[in-house]
Design a protein around this motif. Sequence first.
Motif, PDB file in Angstrom:
ATOM      1  N   GLU A  42       0.932  -1.153   0.100  1.00 44.51           N
ATOM      2  CA  GLU A  42       0.027  -0.027  -0.031  1.00 44.51           C
ATOM      3  C   GLU A  42       0.910   1.405  -0.108  1.00 44.51           C
ATOM      4  O   GLU A  42       0.535   2.370  -0.724  1.00 44.51           O
ATOM      5  CB  GLU A  42      -0.904  -0.024   1.256  1.00 44.51           C
ATOM      6  CG  GLU A  42      -1.983  -0.976   0.992  1.00 44.51           C
ATOM      7  CD  GLU A  42      -3.106  -1.244   2.330  1.00 44.51           C
ATOM      8  OE1 GLU A  42      -3.655  -2.165   2.357  1.00 44.51           O
ATOM      9  OE2 GLU A  42      -2.610  -0.565   3.333  1.00 44.51           O
ATOM     10  N   LEU A  43       1.895   1.228   0.798  1.00 42.57           N
ATOM     11  CA  LEU A  43       2.863   2.167   0.729  1.00 42.57           C
ATOM     12  C   LEU A  43       3.602   2.444  -0.867  1.00 42.57           C
ATOM     13  O   LEU A  43       3.454   3.775  -1.099  1.00 42.57           O
ATOM     14  CB  LEU A  43       3.970   2.270   1.735  1.00 42.57           C
ATOM     15  CG  LEU A  43       5.044   3.296   1.846  1.00 42.57           C
ATOM     16  CD1 LEU A  43       4.684   4.372   1.984  1.00 42.57           C
ATOM     17  CD2 LEU A  43       6.359   2.703   2.520  1.00 42.57           C
ATOM     18  N   LEU A  79       3.561   5.650  -5.614  1.00 41.52           N
ATOM     19  CA  LEU A  79       3.290   5.747  -7.183  1.00 41.52           C
ATOM     20  C   LEU A  79       2.202   6.601  -7.484  1.00 41.52           C
ATOM     21  O   LEU A  79       2.551   7.518  -8.605  1.00 41.52           O
ATOM     22  CB  LEU A  79       2.904   4.327  -7.567  1.00 41.52           C
ATOM     23  CG  LEU A  79       4.005   3.283  -7.728  1.00 41.52           C
ATOM     24  CD1 LEU A  79       3.621   2.020  -8.132  1.00 41.52           C
ATOM     25  CD2 LEU A  79       5.167   3.606  -8.598  1.00 41.52           C
ATOM     26  N   THR A  80       1.363   6.723  -6.578  1.00 40.40           N
ATOM     27  CA  THR A  80       0.265   7.877  -7.085  1.00 40.40           C
ATOM     28  C   THR A  80       1.088   9.239  -6.842  1.00 40.40           C
ATOM     29  O   THR A  80       0.504  10.140  -7.486  1.00 40.40           O
ATOM     30  CB  THR A  80      -0.805   7.482  -5.869  1.00 40.40           C
ATOM     31  OG1 THR A  80      -1.578   6.437  -6.233  1.00 40.40           O
ATOM     32  CG2 THR A  80      -2.022   8.796  -6.144  1.00 40.40           C
ATOM     33  N   ASP A  81       1.711   9.232  -5.705  1.00 39.95           N
ATOM     34  CA  ASP A  81       2.227  10.873  -5.405  1.00 39.95           C
ATOM     35  C   ASP A  81       3.190  11.204  -6.704  1.00 39.95           C
ATOM     36  O   ASP A  81       3.097  12.304  -6.742  1.00 39.95           O
ATOM     37  CB  ASP A  81       2.976  10.538  -4.198  1.00 39.95           C
ATOM     38  CG  ASP A  81       3.710  12.173  -3.655  1.00 39.95           C
ATOM     39  OD1 ASP A  81       2.918  13.032  -3.385  1.00 39.95           O
ATOM     40  OD2 ASP A  81       4.985  11.842  -3.855  1.00 39.95           O
ATOM     41  N   ARG A  82       3.922  10.086  -7.012  1.00 38.73           N
ATOM     42  CA  ARG A  82       4.736  10.537  -8.226  1.00 38.73           C
ATOM     43  C   ARG A  82       4.099  10.681  -9.551  1.00 38.73           C
ATOM     44  O   ARG A  82       4.730  10.648 -10.542  1.00 38.73           O
ATOM     45  CB  ARG A  82       5.962   9.429  -8.273  1.00 38.73           C
ATOM     46  CG  ARG A  82       6.613   9.318  -7.007  1.00 38.73           C
ATOM     47  CD  ARG A  82       7.957  10.259  -6.920  1.00 38.73           C
ATOM     48  NE  ARG A  82       8.591  10.388  -5.518  1.00 38.73           N
ATOM     49  CZ  ARG A  82       9.149   9.434  -4.982  1.00 38.73           C
ATOM     50  NH1 ARG A  82       9.697   8.337  -5.684  1.00 38.73           N
ATOM     51  NH2 ARG A  82       9.716   9.668  -3.842  1.00 38.73           N
ATOM     52  N   LYS A  98      -0.902  13.234   2.274  1.00 36.03           N
ATOM     53  CA  LYS A  98      -1.379  12.294   3.411  1.00 36.03           C
ATOM     54  C   LYS A  98      -1.552  10.802   3.252  1.00 36.03           C
ATOM     55  O   LYS A  98      -1.468  10.041   4.299  1.00 36.03           O
ATOM     56  CB  LYS A  98      -2.771  12.928   3.448  1.00 36.03           C
ATOM     57  CG  LYS A  98      -2.956  14.188   4.001  1.00 36.03           C
ATOM     58  CD  LYS A  98      -4.646  14.684   4.114  1.00 36.03           C
ATOM     59  CE  LYS A  98      -4.631  16.020   4.458  1.00 36.03           C
ATOM     60  NZ  LYS A  98      -6.180  16.398   4.121  1.00 36.03           N
ATOM     61  N   GLN A  99      -1.637  10.386   1.887  1.00 36.23           N
ATOM     62  CA  GLN A  99      -1.840   8.642   1.825  1.00 36.23           C
ATOM     63  C   GLN A  99      -0.456   8.110   1.986  1.00 36.23           C
ATOM     64  O   GLN A  99      -0.566   7.099   2.809  1.00 36.23           O
ATOM     65  CB  GLN A  99      -2.206   8.486   0.419  1.00 36.23           C
ATOM     66  CG  GLN A  99      -3.932   8.855   0.307  1.00 36.23           C
ATOM     67  CD  GLN A  99      -4.007   8.767  -1.470  1.00 36.23           C
ATOM     68  OE1 GLN A  99      -3.333   8.561  -2.246  1.00 36.23           O
ATOM     69  NE2 GLN A  99      -5.537   9.105  -1.545  1.00 36.23           N
ATOM     70  N   ASP A 114       1.111   2.799   8.856  1.00 39.90           N
ATOM     71  CA  ASP A 114       0.721   1.486   8.762  1.00 39.90           C
ATOM     72  C   ASP A 114       2.233   0.501   8.985  1.00 39.90           C
ATOM     73  O   ASP A 114       2.030  -0.263   9.574  1.00 39.90           O
ATOM     74  CB  ASP A 114      -0.123   1.091   7.634  1.00 39.90           C
ATOM     75  CG  ASP A 114      -1.411   1.585   7.864  1.00 39.90           C
ATOM     76  OD1 ASP A 114      -1.901   2.027   8.911  1.00 39.90           O
ATOM     77  OD2 ASP A 114      -2.025   1.660   6.847  1.00 39.90           O
ATOM     78  N   VAL A 115       2.938   0.873   8.021  1.00 41.61           N
ATOM     79  CA  VAL A 115       4.347  -0.095   7.835  1.00 41.61           C
ATOM     80  C   VAL A 115       5.026   0.209   9.430  1.00 41.61           C
ATOM     81  O   VAL A 115       5.262  -1.137   9.809  1.00 41.61           O
ATOM     82  CB  VAL A 115       5.081   0.406   6.805  1.00 41.61           C
ATOM     83  CG1 VAL A 115       6.578  -0.185   6.775  1.00 41.61           C
ATOM     84  CG2 VAL A 115       4.562   0.287   5.471  1.00 41.61           C
TER      85      VAL A 115
END
Length: 102
Positions: free
Chosen positions: A40-41, A46-49, A65-66, A73-74
């Motif tokens: 998930e991290l 990937l989404t952030d980039r 934030k995500q 979580d990690v």
Amino acid sequence: MQFTELQEKLVQNLVRYGKKHKITIDEDFALFKLFEEVGELSQAILTDRKKSRPVKHVSKEESKKQVAAELADVLGMVVVIAHLMDIDLEDALDKKWINKEK
Ligand SMILES: [Mg+2]
């Protein structure tokens, strides 16, 4: 908040999660859950980039934030694994990262 207090709260939270969902919280569960959270991290980064499908793109503020949530979580799962394996993580961090033994 001291590390031991933080660790106790994280463990209590996961124990509540286990009871709520009828999941046995043991080392196997925690290790596979850690892998899930690392995935998930990766997805959040990937989404952030903007290296994910455009439909997943969000604002920079939201993606940060995500990423923060998945890092939490990690780290939380790592702390729980240390507890389940009776490892003093604070001591291990000190020896491995801060006062590195030669
Ligand atoms: Mg997560």
